[in-house]
Design an enzyme around this catalytic site. Sequence first.
Site, PDB file in Angstrom:
ATOM      1  CG  PHE A  69      -0.306   0.060   2.540  1.00 29.82           C
ATOM      2  CD1 PHE A  69       0.149   1.256   3.087  1.00 29.82           C
ATOM      3  CD2 PHE A  69      -0.141  -1.105   3.283  1.00 29.82           C
ATOM      4  CE1 PHE A  69       0.752   1.286   4.331  1.00 29.82           C
ATOM      5  CE2 PHE A  69       0.459  -1.063   4.526  1.00 29.82           C
ATOM      6  CZ  PHE A  69       0.913   0.124   5.065  1.00 29.82           C
ATOM      7  CG  ASP A  70       3.338   4.604   1.397  1.00 28.54           C
ATOM      8  OD1 ASP A  70       3.755   4.948   0.273  1.00 28.54           O
ATOM      9  OD2 ASP A  70       3.430   5.322   2.409  1.00 28.54           O
ATOM     10  CB  ILE A  89       0.423   5.475  12.666  1.00 30.08           C
ATOM     11  CG1 ILE A  89       1.546   4.558  12.157  1.00 30.08           C
ATOM     12  CG2 ILE A  89      -0.292   6.133  11.508  1.00 30.08           C
ATOM     13  CD1 ILE A  89       1.015   3.384  11.313  1.00 30.08           C
ATOM     14  CG  PHE A 132       5.034  -0.534   8.436  1.00 35.93           C
ATOM     15  CD1 PHE A 132       4.990   0.422   7.415  1.00 35.93           C
ATOM     16  CD2 PHE A 132       3.957  -0.608   9.329  1.00 35.93           C
ATOM     17  CE1 PHE A 132       3.911   1.289   7.310  1.00 35.93           C
ATOM     18  CE2 PHE A 132       2.882   0.257   9.209  1.00 35.93           C
ATOM     19  CZ  PHE A 132       2.842   1.195   8.190  1.00 35.93           C
TER      20      PHE A 132
END
Length: 572
Positions: A69-70, A89, A132
């Site tokens: 997504f990124d 976040i 991540f």
Amino acid sequence: MAPGSRCCLLLLLLLLLGVLGAPALGDPGPLEDVVIDRYYIPKICLREAQMGDFIRYHYNGTFKDGKKFDSSYDRGATVAGVVGVGRLITGMDRGLQGMCVNERRHLIVPPHLGYGSIGVAGLIPPDATLYFDVVMLDIWNKNDKLQITTLSKPQHCNRTVENSDFVRYHYNGTLLDGTPFDSSYSKGSTYDTYVGTGWLIKGMDQGLLGMCAGEKRSIIIPPFLAYGEKGYGTVIPPQASLVFSVQLVDFHNPKDGVFLEHLEVPETCKRRAVTGDFVRYHYNGTLMDGTLFDSSYSRNQTYNTYIGKGYIIPGMDQGLQGVCVGEHRRVVIPPHLAYGENGAGKYKIPGSAVLIFDVHIIDFHNPADPVEIETVFRPEGCNVTSRHRDFVRYHYNCSLLDGTRLFSSHDYEKPQEVTLGANKVIEGLNSGLLDMCAGERRVLIVPPHLGHGESGARGVPGSAVLRFEVELISMEEGVPEGYLFIWHGEPPANLYEQMDLNKDGGIPAEEFSTFIKTQVAEGKGRLMPSSDPEKVIADMFQNQDRNQDGKITPEELKLKSDEDQEKIHEEL
């Protein structure tokens, strides 16, 4: 179980976790619901990211099914920010704390520590767990200072870098994660600049202070002392800490003069070189890092020059002033007194290089110097001394001023023999043998213009000053120049008749020789002194026998005084 009991059990569990701490390195474990897998930890970790630190990192963000997504990699730029202050976040804020530079982590961030039940429209759905893969690239804090580590340092360091000095240094520049961004070595030349005048980034300006020539340092510069928020082009990202591995090649100050170090000075120094003197010296020329760029020793020939006349670089012109014969001297010359900003390609001397010459003075003289005579021993009651045209026998030792032995009459069976003023020896030695007594000993210092000159001779270097130790063994009174025999009084009026012993009207060589020897034996005249009087008499006869028929006629016989008037020949 009663509510009170549950409360106590939960408190006990929290205390236990506090004692045991986080799971072992490399093992996934919860950190307030964030799962951290430290799957690569560098062997050396100089610092860990703490709350309030500025960090730079790369990451890939995916969902559980692996869908991305990124990614900072896709954008071609690292992420920079402050950790632990709520700008990220919550899950990322917590997951990045404690990381080392170059450490890699897998983070699993639950929804309530990510984007919660709202998500990010079109990108992250509600209640999504985020994965991540993070690599830490840089950590710094606004309270950081320059970090300097000395890697190596010369044993002798007479001087260190100060503000306004001009420095030449090599460097490798990397980011904190080891990514190289620049190197002077790859360019094949040093980086040359002034220190403390704003020509460098602040961190390098500070990091070079106090360095010795030849010293190696590691300098870690925080971004606010480097290129800050803007970075530098494509090679240095914004907010990047920089690591420089520096080797200082040399430095000087524009106000510097020549620096002299007297390595070895002879105990006796009768004379020191001044402007206008001609100096012969050996040298090794090096840069401040020890690189040899030239040496007279490699050519096995001294460097010969006048000093103070502009024939050599100004620094050497100054550095040779006041030297003694035999002195060893170190001459440190700043570039503005050497080859300046352009250097000297012939000698592989870089621009703005400080030069070091280790010099050994062989000898020096002045073109106006006479022979220097030192009487070592003179017999008492000396009334007769050597004069021009005298025939002398002498012993000698000849050497250079540095002690190099050249020649000695003691290597032969007999002393040296010479008629003074007959141009058979160098002018300086001829002068030094005048006015000596038999048995006298002298030391003669003969400059090259009274010796063998600029060209030298076999075994004698050009422009060499010579040292002779001479002892006069004996001397015989000479005859005037051009004469082979002189009368002590007036010659006989009937010279030919007396010389013609058998009265046959011709004088052969035997009669001539017998007559001359008789005159010498009776003290009526003397021959030119020689180790071979027979040859002198033979030369006299040949000069008188003008038609070379083996006998002298009355018409041929002439006195030297008569010949001088007629300007015909040199004889009797």
